[in-house]
Design a protein around this motif. Structure first.
Motif, PDB file in Angstrom:
ATOM      1  N   HIS A 510       0.830  -1.207   0.000  1.00  0.00           N
ATOM      2  CA  HIS A 510       0.000   0.000   0.000  1.00  0.00           C
ATOM      3  C   HIS A 510       0.865   1.257   0.000  1.00  0.00           C
ATOM      4  CE1 HIS A 510      -4.259  -1.489   1.266  1.00  0.00           C
ATOM      5  NE2 HIS A 510      -3.760  -2.132   0.221  1.00  0.00           N
ATOM      6  N   ARG A 511       1.986   1.216   0.726  1.00  0.00           N
ATOM      7  CA  ARG A 511       2.885   2.379   0.720  1.00  0.00           C
ATOM      8  C   ARG A 511       3.420   2.629  -0.686  1.00  0.00           C
ATOM      9  NH1 ARG A 511       4.531   0.340   5.818  1.00  0.00           N
ATOM     10  NH2 ARG A 511       6.367  -0.705   4.973  1.00  0.00           N
ATOM     11  N   TRP A 512       3.766   1.539  -1.384  1.00  0.00           N
ATOM     12  CA  TRP A 512       4.276   1.680  -2.747  1.00  0.00           C
ATOM     13  C   TRP A 512       3.201   2.252  -3.659  1.00  0.00           C
ATOM     14  CZ3 TRP A 512       2.927  -0.144  -7.513  1.00  0.00           C
ATOM     15  CH2 TRP A 512       3.878   0.024  -8.538  1.00  0.00           C
ATOM     16  N   LEU A 513       1.952   1.764  -3.512  1.00  0.00           N
ATOM     17  CA  LEU A 513       0.852   2.251  -4.348  1.00  0.00           C
ATOM     18  C   LEU A 513       0.579   3.732  -4.113  1.00  0.00           C
ATOM     19  CD1 LEU A 513      -1.718  -0.695  -4.214  1.00  0.00           C
ATOM     20  CD2 LEU A 513      -0.647   0.255  -6.266  1.00  0.00           C
ATOM     21  N   VAL A 514       0.550   4.125  -2.833  1.00  0.00           N
ATOM     22  CA  VAL A 514       0.272   5.527  -2.513  1.00  0.00           C
ATOM     23  C   VAL A 514       1.367   6.417  -3.090  1.00  0.00           C
ATOM     24  CG1 VAL A 514       0.164   7.208  -0.633  1.00  0.00           C
ATOM     25  CG2 VAL A 514      -1.121   5.070  -0.467  1.00  0.00           C
ATOM     26  N   LYS A 515       2.618   6.011  -2.933  1.00  0.00           N
ATOM     27  CA  LYS A 515       3.720   6.810  -3.475  1.00  0.00           C
ATOM     28  C   LYS A 515       3.610   6.926  -4.993  1.00  0.00           C
ATOM     29  CE  LYS A 515       8.679   7.490  -3.051  1.00  0.00           C
ATOM     30  NZ  LYS A 515       9.928   7.042  -2.393  1.00  0.00           N
ATOM     31  N   ALA A 516       3.212   5.814  -5.635  1.00  0.00           N
ATOM     32  CA  ALA A 516       3.065   5.828  -7.093  1.00  0.00           C
ATOM     33  C   ALA A 516       1.935   6.761  -7.518  1.00  0.00           C
ATOM     34  CB  ALA A 516       2.804   4.406  -7.595  1.00  0.00           C
ATOM     35  N   MET A 517       0.817   6.752  -6.771  1.00  0.00           N
ATOM     36  CA  MET A 517      -0.312   7.607  -7.135  1.00  0.00           C
ATOM     37  C   MET A 517       0.010   9.082  -6.914  1.00  0.00           C
ATOM     38  SD  MET A 517      -3.748   5.446  -6.062  1.00  0.00           S
ATOM     39  CE  MET A 517      -3.225   4.933  -4.443  1.00  0.00           C
ATOM     40  N   VAL A 518       0.738   9.383  -5.832  1.00  0.00           N
ATOM     41  CA  VAL A 518       1.138  10.771  -5.593  1.00  0.00           C
ATOM     42  C   VAL A 518       2.083  11.240  -6.698  1.00  0.00           C
ATOM     43  CG1 VAL A 518       2.413  12.301  -4.042  1.00  0.00           C
ATOM     44  CG2 VAL A 518       0.796  10.641  -3.098  1.00  0.00           C
ATOM     45  N   THR A 519       3.023  10.383  -7.065  1.00  0.00           N
ATOM     46  CA  THR A 519       3.952  10.722  -8.152  1.00  0.00           C
ATOM     47  C   THR A 519       3.197  10.944  -9.455  1.00  0.00           C
ATOM     48  OG1 THR A 519       5.699   9.407  -7.107  1.00  0.00           O
ATOM     49  CG2 THR A 519       5.970   9.918  -9.435  1.00  0.00           C
ATOM     50  N   MET A 520       2.200  10.099  -9.703  1.00  0.00           N
ATOM     51  CA  MET A 520       1.385  10.225 -10.905  1.00  0.00           C
ATOM     52  C   MET A 520       0.639  11.557 -10.897  1.00  0.00           C
ATOM     53  SD  MET A 520      -1.627   7.634 -12.159  1.00  0.00           S
ATOM     54  CE  MET A 520      -0.690   6.282 -11.486  1.00  0.00           C
ATOM     55  N   GLN A 525       0.342  17.277 -12.950  1.00  0.00           N
ATOM     56  CA  GLN A 525       0.116  18.587 -12.326  1.00  0.00           C
ATOM     57  C   GLN A 525      -1.231  18.645 -11.599  1.00  0.00           C
ATOM     58  OE1 GLN A 525       0.727  21.205 -15.760  1.00  0.00           O
ATOM     59  NE2 GLN A 525       2.818  21.617 -15.017  1.00  0.00           N
ATOM     60  N   LEU A 526      -1.498  17.603 -10.822  1.00  0.00           N
ATOM     61  CA  LEU A 526      -2.733  17.499 -10.047  1.00  0.00           C
ATOM     62  C   LEU A 526      -2.418  17.564  -8.561  1.00  0.00           C
ATOM     63  CD1 LEU A 526      -4.402  14.513 -11.957  1.00  0.00           C
ATOM     64  CD2 LEU A 526      -4.814  16.949 -12.317  1.00  0.00           C
ATOM     65  N   SER A 527      -3.303  18.201  -7.819  1.00  0.00           N
ATOM     66  CA  SER A 527      -3.195  18.183  -6.362  1.00  0.00           C
ATOM     67  C   SER A 527      -3.675  16.819  -5.859  1.00  0.00           C
ATOM     68  CB  SER A 527      -4.051  19.296  -5.750  1.00  0.00           C
ATOM     69  OG  SER A 527      -3.944  19.285  -4.347  1.00  0.00           O
ATOM     70  N   VAL A 528      -3.205  16.398  -4.692  1.00  0.00           N
ATOM     71  CA  VAL A 528      -3.571  15.093  -4.143  1.00  0.00           C
ATOM     72  C   VAL A 528      -3.985  15.260  -2.679  1.00  0.00           C
ATOM     73  CG1 VAL A 528      -2.813  12.735  -3.630  1.00  0.00           C
ATOM     74  CG2 VAL A 528      -1.964  13.904  -5.680  1.00  0.00           C
ATOM     75  N   LEU A 542       2.794   9.647   4.611  1.00  0.00           N
ATOM     76  CA  LEU A 542       2.250  10.479   3.529  1.00  0.00           C
ATOM     77  C   LEU A 542       3.169  11.663   3.243  1.00  0.00           C
ATOM     78  CD1 LEU A 542      -1.528  10.354   4.497  1.00  0.00           C
ATOM     79  CD2 LEU A 542      -0.533   9.516   2.352  1.00  0.00           C
ATOM     80  N   LYS A 543       3.755  12.238   4.292  1.00  0.00           N
ATOM     81  CA  LYS A 543       4.750  13.299   4.085  1.00  0.00           C
ATOM     82  C   LYS A 543       5.923  12.761   3.271  1.00  0.00           C
ATOM     83  CE  LYS A 543       4.029  16.065   8.289  1.00  0.00           C
ATOM     84  NZ  LYS A 543       4.652  16.511   9.554  1.00  0.00           N
ATOM     85  N   GLU A 544       6.357  11.558   3.651  1.00  0.00           N
ATOM     86  CA  GLU A 544       7.476  10.928   2.962  1.00  0.00           C
ATOM     87  C   GLU A 544       7.163  10.682   1.486  1.00  0.00           C
ATOM     88  OE1 GLU A 544       9.495   6.576   3.240  1.00  0.00           O
ATOM     89  OE2 GLU A 544       9.207   7.615   5.148  1.00  0.00           O
ATOM     90  N   CYS A 545       5.883  10.343   1.224  1.00  0.00           N
ATOM     91  CA  CYS A 545       5.464  10.096  -0.159  1.00  0.00           C
ATOM     92  C   CYS A 545       5.255  11.389  -0.946  1.00  0.00           C
ATOM     93  CB  CYS A 545       4.159   9.294  -0.175  1.00  0.00           C
ATOM     94  SG  CYS A 545       4.326   7.603   0.423  1.00  0.00           S
ATOM     95  N   GLY A 546       5.240  12.528  -0.256  1.00  0.00           N
ATOM     96  CA  GLY A 546       5.042  13.805  -0.928  1.00  0.00           C
ATOM     97  C   GLY A 546       3.596  14.183  -1.148  1.00  0.00           C
ATOM     98  N   CYS A 547       2.647  13.546  -0.405  1.00  0.00           N
ATOM     99  CA  CYS A 547       1.227  13.879  -0.536  1.00  0.00           C
ATOM    100  C   CYS A 547       0.974  15.247   0.107  1.00  0.00           C
ATOM    101  CB  CYS A 547       0.370  12.813   0.130  1.00  0.00           C
ATOM    102  SG  CYS A 547      -1.397  13.116   0.023  1.00  0.00           S
TER     103      CYS A 547
END
Length: 578
Positions: A510-520, A525-528, A542-547
Motif C-alpha cells: 500500500h505504501r508503494w501504491l500511494v507513493k506511485a499515485m502521488v507521483t502520478m 500537475q494534479l493536487s492530491v 504520507l509526508k514521505e510520499c510527498g502527498c
C-alpha cells in the motif's frame, strides 16, 4: 458501581435478600414502618416495604428528590441517620409525609456497595418518639451491610463492575422476544504503531477507551456485554423507529477504529463486525448467535478487517421505499443538514478547506445512509434537484466563514448520469453568485465503471472550464478506469481512497501504491488529498510520499457548522497565512 432501574429489574435473585432484611428490621420494633429504597440519578424508588399500618408499599414506587429528602437520607454520608423526634427535627418537621405516615422516630441505614457506593436506604420508622435506641441503629446498619453484600453478589455475577459492562452470563436475563433488536458482535485486535509487544497496562487502557466508545452507542440499558477481552456484544433496539443498520454499523466502525493514544504511542484497533437484526428471525438468543458467528467468519476470512453484515434484502428494500416516498417532501422542507470534514496541508498542518457531507435524520428511519439517498434520487429522477440544493445551500452556509478566512470548499456530486448540460448550468449558476469565488469551489466526482460514460463526462467537464471551478476525482484508485480518467479528463485534484491509507503503516504494498499515485498526480500537475488519515504514522508516511493534503480523524472528525465556526474563530486550526 452504579445500578440503574433497568438493571435492578433484571437482578431478581437479590429480592429474597430484601425480604430477609425487612424481616430482620421488623424484629427491632414490630409495629414500625420499614422499607428498602434505591437511589438513581435525581430520583429514588421504594423497592419493597411495609407501612406503619401493615399494608405494603406499591412496588418500585418512585419519587423525585428534593433538598429536604436528600438531607433526610444523608446520601453523602456512610453514617446511620437516627431521628428521635421527627417534629423537633428541622428537616423532617416540614415533610408532609411525617404527618401523613405518622412518623415520629426514624432510623435510616445506608446500603453501601463495595463499602462506599451509595445504593439506597434501609429505613425504619415508628409513630412514637424515641422508639429506637443507639443499639437498634447499629443493628439496622448491620442488616443494611448484609443486604449490600447480597446485592453485590448478584450484581457481580453478571457484571464486570470495574468496566461497567455485562458478563456473558447476563445474556440469559434478556427477554426471548425484543422487537426492533439489532445485535452487533464485535471482535477486535490491537496494533501498536511500533514493533514491540503491547504491554498489559496499554491493553487495559485501550480497552477502557473502547468500552467508553461502545457505550456511546447504547440506546437503552442492558445493552453492552463483554464476552471476553476485546470481544463484545452490543444490542441496540427501538420499538418506535427502525434504524438504518448499515449506516449505524459504518458509524460504529469509524468510531471504534479511531487510534487510541496510550502514553507516547498510538494503538489502532482492527474490527471484525457481525450484525443480525429482528425480522426474519425474532428469537433474541438466535439473533445473538447469528451475529457472533458472523463476526467469527469475518475475522477468519478477512484477517480482522472490518466487514459489515448488511440488512436483509427485504429490510433494505423497505427502507429505500420509505426514502423514495419521503424524499420530495424532505427536499421541499429542507430536512437535510450538513457536516463539514476539515482538510489540512500535510507539511505545515495548516487548515486548507472542508469537504461538505450530507446528512438526513428521517423521523421513522433515523439517520439515512447518504449513498441510499442518492441512489433513490437517481432512480426517481430527483438527482439534479438534489445536486442543485446541496451546492447552493452549502455555499450559502459557508460564505460568511469564507469572508473571514478564505479556504477551499469541496462538494460531492452524486453521479455522472445527470444531464451534463443541466448540471453544468447549475454549477455555473452557483459559481456565478460570487459568494465563494469559483477557484475556491471544488466539485468531487466518483469514477463510473461504465466505459461509455467517460465521453459524456469529458463533455460535461469541458463545459465547466470557463467557470474556473475545480474538479476532484474522489476515491481515486478504487475503480478500474483511474488512469484513463486522469489522462483524458480536465480534473484538478485526486482524492486517494481511504482503503489505501488504512493499511499504510502495516502494508508495504500500500505504501508503494500511494507513493506511485502521488507521483502520478505530480506528473499530471494534479493536487492530491489522502482521505481517512487516522494515525501519526500514516501522516509521516504520507509526508514521505510527498502527498500535499490530508483529511481524517487524526486531525478532525466531521462537525456541524457552528463547531467549525468556533474552531476557526478561536484559531484552533492554523491557516496557511497565519
Amino acid at each position: 458501581m452504579y445500578i440503574s432501574p433497568a438493571e435492578l429489574d433484571a437482578l431478581e435473585d437479590f429480592r429474597p435478600a430484601v425480604q430477609r432484611a425487612l424481616y430482620l428490621a421488623e424484629r427491632i420494633n414490630g409495629v414500625c414502618m420499614r422499607y428498602v429504597s434505591h437511589h438513581y440519578n435525581n430520583a429514588y424508588a421504594i423497592i419493597d416495604g411495609v407501612k406503619t399500618d401493615g399494608t405494603p408499599f406499591p412496588r418500585n414506587l418512585s419519587f423525585d428528590f428534593n433538598d429536604t429528602y436528600c438531607a433526610l437520607t444523608n446520601r453523602s454520608s456512610t453514617d446511620v441517620l437516627h431521628i428521635h423526634d421527627a417534629l423537633s427535627y428541622d428537616q423532617t418537621a416540614r415533610l408532609k409525609v411525617t404527618e401523613l405516615l405518622q412518623i415520629r422516630s426514624y432510623v435510616g441505614a445506608p446500603i453501601l456497595l463495595n463499602g462506599s457506593v451509595f445504593f439506597g436506604t434501609l429505613g425504619i420508622a415508628a409513630p412514637e418518639p424515641n422508639a429506637f435506641s443507639a443499639q437498634d441503629a447499629e443493628t439496622l446498619k448491620a442488616i443494611a451491610a448484609f443486604l449490600a453484600a447480597a446485592i453485590e453478589l448478584e450484581y457481580e455475577h453478571c457484571r464486570h463492575v470495574k468496566a461497567g459492562t455485562y458478563k456473558r452470563a447476563a445474556l440469559s436475563l434478556l427477554p426471548e422476544d425484543i422487537p426492533g433488536l439489532v445485535c452487533y458482535s464485535i471482535r477486535m485486535d490491537l496494533y501498536p504503531d511500533w514493533n514491540g509487544m503491547l504491554e498489559e497496562a496499554d491493553q487495559a487502557h485501550v480497552e477502557h477507551v473502547l468500552i467508553s466508545r461502545l457505550k456511546q452507542y447504547t440506546q437503552r440499558e442492558l445493552t453492552l456485554f463483554q464476552l471476553e477481552p476485546l470481544k463484545y456484544m452490543l444490542l441496540m433496539y427501538d420499538d418506535e423507529k427502525p434504524v438504518d443498520k448499515l449506516y449505524a454499523a459504518r458509524q460504529l466502525h469509524d468510531h471504534l477504529t479511531e487510534p487510541v493514544k496510550s502514553g507516547d504511542r498510538f494503538i489502532k484497533p482492527a474490527v471484525a463486525l457481525g450484525v443480525s437484526e429482528y425480522g426474519e428471525e425474532t428469537r433474541t438468543h438466535t439473533l445473538i448467535q447469528k451475529a457472533y458467528m458472523a463476526s467469527v467468519r469475518s475475522k477468519a476470512t478477512h484477517r480482522a478487517k472490518t466487514v459489515f453484515t448488511p440488512p436483509s434484502a427485504k429490510a433494505a428494500s423497505e427502507t429505500k421505499s420509505i426514502i423514495a416516498r419521503d424524499l420530495p417532501l424532505a427536499l421541499e422542507h429542507e430536512s437535510f443538514s450538513f457536516v463539514y470534514q476539515p482538510q489540512f496541508h500535510t507539511g505545515t498542518g495548516a487548515f486548507s478547506g472542508v469537504e461538505v457531507l450530507l446528512r438526513w435524520e428521517h423521523p421513522d428511519i433515523g439517520f439515512v445512509n447518504p449513498e441510499w439517498v442518492f441512489e433513490v434520487a437517481e432512480r426517481t429522477g430527483m438527482l439534479l434537484e438534489m445536486d442543485r440544493w446541496i451546492m447552493q445551500k452549502a455555499v450559502q452556509n459557508l460564505s460568511p466563514l469564507y469572508q473571514i478566512q478564505p479556504f477551499q470548499v469541496s462538494i460531492n456530486l452524486s453521479s455522472f448520469h445527470a444531464d451534463p448540460h443541466e448540471l453544468a448550468a447549475v454549477i455555473r449558476q452557483t459559481a456565478g453568485k460570487g459568494l465563494i469565488p469559483a477557484e475556491h469551489l471544488t466539485f468531487e466526482l466518483t469514477e463510473n465503471p461504465e466505459p461509455e460514460s467517460t465521453e459524456q463526462l469529458h463533455l460535461f467537464l469541458e463545459s465547466l472550464k470557463e467557470t474556473g471551478v475545480r474538479i476532484a476525482l474522489d476515491d481515486f484508485g478504487k475503480g478500474y478506469s483511474s488512469m484513463s480518467y486522469i489522462q483524458r479528463l480536465p480534473i484538478h485534484t485526486l482524492k486517494l481512497d481511504r482503503t489505501f491509507i488504512q493499511d499504510l503503516d502495516t502494508d508495504s504494498a500500500h505504501r508503494w501504491l500511494v507513493k506511485a499515485m502521488v507521483t502520478m498526480g505530480r506528473r499530471f500537475q494534479l493536487s492530491v488529498i489522502a482521505e481517512g488519515v487516522e494515525t501519526g504514522e500514516q501522516l509521516a508516511l504520507l509526508k514521505e510520499c510527498g502527498c500535499p493534503f490530508v483529511q481524517g480523524y487524526y486531525f478532525a472528525r466531521p462537525m456541524p457548522l457552528e463547531e467549525l465556526k468556533k474552531k476557526l474563530m478561536m484559531n484552533t486550526y492554523r491557516t496557511a497565512g497565519s
